[in-house]
Design a protein around this motif. Structure first.
Motif, PDB file in Angstrom:
ATOM      1  N   HIS A 112      -6.662  -0.760  -6.246  1.00  0.00           N
ATOM      2  CA  HIS A 112      -6.318   0.221  -5.235  1.00  0.00           C
ATOM      3  C   HIS A 112      -6.916  -0.208  -3.896  1.00  0.00           C
ATOM      4  O   HIS A 112      -7.548  -1.259  -3.790  1.00  0.00           O
ATOM      5  CB  HIS A 112      -6.780   1.618  -5.649  1.00  0.00           C
ATOM      6  CG  HIS A 112      -8.252   1.720  -5.967  1.00  0.00           C
ATOM      7  ND1 HIS A 112      -8.813   2.772  -6.656  1.00  0.00           N
ATOM      8  CD2 HIS A 112      -9.314   0.901  -5.692  1.00  0.00           C
ATOM      9  CE1 HIS A 112     -10.116   2.606  -6.787  1.00  0.00           C
ATOM     10  NE2 HIS A 112     -10.440   1.485  -6.206  1.00  0.00           N
TER      11      HIS A 112
ATOM     12  N   SER B  55      -4.782  -0.780   7.602  1.00  0.00           N
ATOM     13  CA  SER B  55      -5.807   0.209   7.248  1.00  0.00           C
ATOM     14  C   SER B  55      -7.227  -0.295   7.475  1.00  0.00           C
ATOM     15  O   SER B  55      -8.175   0.485   7.554  1.00  0.00           O
ATOM     16  CB  SER B  55      -5.661   0.600   5.778  1.00  0.00           C
ATOM     17  OG  SER B  55      -5.904  -0.525   4.942  1.00  0.00           O
TER      18      SER B  55
ATOM     19  N   ALA C 293       2.223  -1.988   5.706  1.00  0.00           N
ATOM     20  CA  ALA C 293       1.720  -1.693   4.364  1.00  0.00           C
ATOM     21  C   ALA C 293       1.794  -2.913   3.453  1.00  0.00           C
ATOM     22  O   ALA C 293       1.195  -2.913   2.369  1.00  0.00           O
ATOM     23  CB  ALA C 293       2.513  -0.543   3.748  1.00  0.00           C
TER      24      ALA C 293
ATOM     25  N   GLY D 213      -0.665   4.196   3.281  1.00  0.00           N
ATOM     26  CA  GLY D 213      -1.868   5.008   3.384  1.00  0.00           C
ATOM     27  C   GLY D 213      -3.120   4.220   3.713  1.00  0.00           C
ATOM     28  O   GLY D 213      -3.150   2.997   3.614  1.00  0.00           O
ATOM     29  N   SER D 214      -4.183   4.962   4.064  1.00  0.00           N
ATOM     30  CA  SER D 214      -5.454   4.313   4.385  1.00  0.00           C
ATOM     31  C   SER D 214      -6.638   4.967   3.666  1.00  0.00           C
ATOM     32  O   SER D 214      -7.778   4.538   3.832  1.00  0.00           O
ATOM     33  CB  SER D 214      -5.700   4.345   5.897  1.00  0.00           C
ATOM     34  OG  SER D 214      -5.735   5.682   6.367  1.00  0.00           O
ATOM     35  N   ALA D 215      -6.368   5.990   2.844  1.00  0.00           N
ATOM     36  CA  ALA D 215      -7.455   6.683   2.149  1.00  0.00           C
ATOM     37  C   ALA D 215      -7.985   5.825   1.008  1.00  0.00           C
ATOM     38  O   ALA D 215      -7.234   5.081   0.362  1.00  0.00           O
ATOM     39  CB  ALA D 215      -6.954   8.014   1.602  1.00  0.00           C
TER      40      ALA D 215
ATOM     41  N   THR E 116      -5.998   4.727  -2.458  1.00  0.00           N
ATOM     42  CA  THR E 116      -4.541   4.666  -2.324  1.00  0.00           C
ATOM     43  C   THR E 116      -3.969   3.616  -3.280  1.00  0.00           C
ATOM     44  O   THR E 116      -4.484   2.515  -3.387  1.00  0.00           O
ATOM     45  CB  THR E 116      -4.137   4.338  -0.881  1.00  0.00           C
ATOM     46  OG1 THR E 116      -4.639   5.351  -0.009  1.00  0.00           O
ATOM     47  CG2 THR E 116      -2.627   4.252  -0.730  1.00  0.00           C
TER      48      THR E 116
ATOM     49  N   VAL F 258       0.865  -1.179   0.000  1.00  0.00           N
ATOM     50  CA  VAL F 258       0.000   0.000   0.000  1.00  0.00           C
ATOM     51  C   VAL F 258       0.903   1.231   0.000  1.00  0.00           C
ATOM     52  O   VAL F 258       1.689   1.425   0.925  1.00  0.00           O
ATOM     53  CB  VAL F 258      -0.921   0.014   1.232  1.00  0.00           C
ATOM     54  CG1 VAL F 258      -1.785   1.268   1.232  1.00  0.00           C
ATOM     55  CG2 VAL F 258      -1.777  -1.242   1.289  1.00  0.00           C
ATOM     56  N   SER F 259       0.809   2.037  -1.044  1.00  0.00           N
ATOM     57  CA  SER F 259       1.710   3.177  -1.194  1.00  0.00           C
ATOM     58  C   SER F 259       1.703   4.073   0.042  1.00  0.00           C
ATOM     59  O   SER F 259       0.649   4.523   0.510  1.00  0.00           O
ATOM     60  CB  SER F 259       1.296   3.996  -2.416  1.00  0.00           C
ATOM     61  OG  SER F 259       2.144   5.116  -2.566  1.00  0.00           O
ATOM     62  N   GLY F 260       2.903   4.300   0.579  1.00  0.00           N
ATOM     63  CA  GLY F 260       3.063   5.180   1.727  1.00  0.00           C
ATOM     64  C   GLY F 260       2.398   4.695   2.993  1.00  0.00           C
ATOM     65  O   GLY F 260       2.274   5.463   3.954  1.00  0.00           O
TER      66      GLY F 260
END
Length: 699
Positions: free
Chosen positions: A683, A665, A648, A631-633, A636, A627-629
């Motif tokens: 994604h 996440s 990640a 992230g949890s949005a 992503t 998961v890029s960075g």
């Protein structure tokens, strides 16, 4: 074992005695060599650099090496570095080499030379990924200087063989960003209960070694304080690391996990057969008299990896016995099992590394891997069914198959006390039980060829059993005798390439025999990035056959082969991940760069769609689904990234709804827009009950 005169046994076997440990035997002087000490700083500067440099000069004067000390990065040219067997990064900090200097140092290590990192060497060159892999882990934080206990795991390495099991000293204790154990052989750890401020928990590596990119690497977290360099134990620790890096002392520095100690000071479960005995002091067994056998009577083993450290005094003699039945008569081991000999001066079929009187070791490989009398050596005896592979200090030196129906590799294990005048010592005897070899799939280590043309075995970090088949050029080949190929439907190879790539032709009978299958090998993204490639086989003969791998391509330095498998059954956890519209989870354009987009695509049996479930990670082309960075949005990016143990890269499969979830996440792997067209990206998205674009089938 030279000759085994049958003893007359008394009513009870000789008991193990406990006496004071004698002094370590002296080792032969090293051939002279040269060391570069580099201490440039672009960040914090340690006041111990000057005394550390002088300590290394003193060690060199007493131990056959000369020292050149510099803080000038212009010393890092190919021509200048070529004169040194090892380079010590002594408390370097920050960005100390430019791109050209970095390239020269990479070439230096690839030429087979060595690196020593001391303390803040782990606080150096954070933007240089190759260096991070070389040192093994980067610095994260540290508490105040204080006393702590260092737990010495491996007392068979030159850097740690002189140390007690618990080494108590004062220094600045580093926490690291990652745990080095997965890529390096850990020599010592920190006991966080003995000090305050530890941040890595129960497994806190402190010193380690590794084979890396053709060379050798040793790192120690000690050496912050000036006082460190006046401590005899620390100076000898540093000396051993330098000798290993310079190739003067050999060691098994392959990563090691999953072993259980059956002797590391306690003799519970061990019994003496025949005359003689062994002393037990400082977690070391030392032979006394004989001829007898000290055997682990608590359990017998079938398929396993047995590791142990051993040391001879002078021209002594001993051995390790395997595959014998329970008995108080040492002749039972001789007549029913096999001895792996320890005696470097005997005849070829009964010298160190030989299966005594049955098969000589590869003497050239043995000599290249052997430490002299007075130094510790490490054996690995890898038993899989009736196949025995013998590794000395991490190098394969013998590959033996039992074909004698009167003998067996399964059974008990033991160490020999040979007789008066023969003194051998043993430490850290540990074992890892393996699953029984499959009755279907047959895996062969590519470096274990019978004959070859052009190719060579190459020691490489990350390779299974520590070596690959390397130096592959167009037209080269390797053969493997009597391989059980009957019933195989697929050929799978573990490969690595930072070059042009090429092809593997699978043949039987000869180098011009029928081609059963051909598989393309891509550039995998670098010489440390492994990947699996596979192809369907046709015309496979029944039973056993002599297999030939012939290699095709253009140019030089095509690829290495780690191992290959004749697949007869589906491999659990390896294969395609299928989702929306029956499409496969795919690495876009088979790219291996960090950040490569993950998508869905028509299933095509390519390496870009071959995923391996490894714990909670999903891996393809040697890297992890990420998961890029972290992230949890929603939305992503899902990408390919170097495996790093972070949240990640963790995925759990929910069998109830067929979703793949990232626990960090709490969200799902999702096909964008519920679109099943080729090249549609995947994604991260909130999990939606029953959503078809979040359903996946795993291998």
């Amino acid at each position: 074992m030279r000759t085994f005169l049958k003893p007359v046994l008394g009513a009870a076997a000789a008991a193990l005695t406990v006496v004071a440990m004698t002094a370590c035997p002296a080792a032969a002087a090293d051939a002279p060599y040269d060391v570069l000490v580099f201490s440039k700083t672009a960040g914090f500067r340690h006041d111990s650099i000057a005394v550390g440099t002088q300590a290394i000069r003193d060690l060199g004067a007493a131990n056959s090496f000369t020292v050149t000390a510099t803080e000038d990065a212009n010393a890092f040219t190919t021509a200048n570095l070529a004169q040194y067997e090892a380079v010590v990064f002594l408390n370097t900090t920050g960005d100390v080499l430019n791109d050209t200097q970095q390239a020269a140092f990479e070439s230096y290590i690839r030429s087979g030379r060595g690196y020593v990192g001391v303390h803040a060497a782990a606080d150096t060159e954070y933007g240089w990924a190759w260096y991070g892999n070389l040192v093994g882990a980067w610095f994260a934080s540290h508490p105040a200087i204080q006393q702590a206990n260092v737990k010495v795991e491996d007392r068979g390495h030159a850097a740690t063989g002189h140390l007690p099991q618990t080494w108590t000293r004062t220094d600045e204790w580093y926490n690291y960003q990652t745990n080095a154990r997965s890529t390096a052989h850990v020599l010592a750890t920190l006991d966080e209960s003995s000090y305050t401020g530890g941040g890595m928990g129960a497994d806190h590596p402190h010193a380690w070694c590794k084979a890396f990119d053709g060379g050798r690497s040793f790192y120690t977290g000690g050496g912050h304080t000036q006082a460190s360099y006046s401590e005899a134990n620390f100076r000898n620790h540093l000396l051993g690391g330098i000798r290993y890096a310079a190739g003067r002392s050999k060691a098994d520095c392959r990563p090691e996990t999953g072993y259980t100690a059956i002797y590391n000071g306690s003799t519970t479960g061990w019994s003496q057969a025949g005359p003689g005995s062994l002393t037990n002091s400082d977690a070391t067994l030392t032979t006394v008299g004989g001829m007898g056998l000290y055997w682990y009577s608590a359990k017998q083993y079938t398929s396993y990896s047995l590791k142990l450290d051993w040391r001879l005094t002078g021209d002594s003699n001993s051995g390790v016995f395997i595959g014998f039945p329970a008995s108080t008569d040492p002749w039972s081991a001789v007549n029913n099992g096999y001895e792996i000999q320890i005696d470097a001066t005997d005849a070829a079929d009964r010298t160190t590394g030989a299966v005594y009187t049955f098969q000589s070791a590869n003497i050239a490989a043995r000599d290249a891997a052997l430490n002299a009398a007075g130094e510790w050596n490490t054996y690995e005896l890898l038993v899989e069914g009736e196949r025995l592979r013998i590794y000395l200090n991490g190098s394969l030196i013998n590959d033996f198959t039992n074909t004698n129906p009167a003998r067996d590799l399964a059974g008990y294990i033991g160490i020999q006390n040979h007789g008066a005048g023969d003194t051998a010592a043993f430490r850290n005897i540990r074992i890892k039980e393996l699953s029984a070899p499959p009755t279907g799939d047959v895996t062969v280590q590519a470096e274990s060829f019978s004959t070859q043309s052009g190719v060579q075995a190459f020691t490489k970090a990350g390779a299974n059993n520590g070596q690959t088949l390397g130096y592959i050029e167009p037209g080269d080949w390797a053969s493997y005798s009597n391989v059980n190929v009957g019933g195989a439907t697929t050929f799978r190879a573990r490969v690595v390439s930072g070059g042009a790539g090429g092809g593997i032709q699978v043949r039987t009978g000869s180098t011009t025999g029928p081609i059963l299958g051909t598989v393309a090998v891509p550039n995998t993204g670098g010489w440390s990035t492994f990947a699996n490639v596979q192809t369907t086989l046709t015309g496979v003969p029944s039973g056993n056959a002599n297999v030939f791998l012939t290699f095709t391509g253009t140019g030089t330095g095509l690829f290495d082969v780690d191992d290959f498998t004749f697949v007869k059954t589906a491999t659990p956890g390896v294969g395609p991940i299928k989702g929306l519209g029956g499409k496969c989870l795919d690495v876009r354009s088979s790219g291996t760069a960090d950040g490569t987009q993950i998508q869905i695509y028509t299933c095509n049996n390519s390496t870009a769609q071959t995923w391996t479930r490894n714990g909670q990670t999903l891996r393809a082309l040697g890297k992890c689904l990420d998961v890029s960075g972290g992230g949890s949005a929603n939305g992503t990016k899902i990408q390919l990234w170097t495996c790093n143990g972070s949240g990640a890269q963790n995925w759990t499969y929910q069998t109830s709804d067929q979703t793949l979830r990232n626990p960090q996440s709490g969200k799902c792997l999702d096909v964008s827009g519920n679109n099943s067209a080729d090249s549609t990206v995947v994604h991260l998205w909130q999990c939606i009950a029953g959503a078809a674009n979040q359903k996946w089938t795993l291998p």
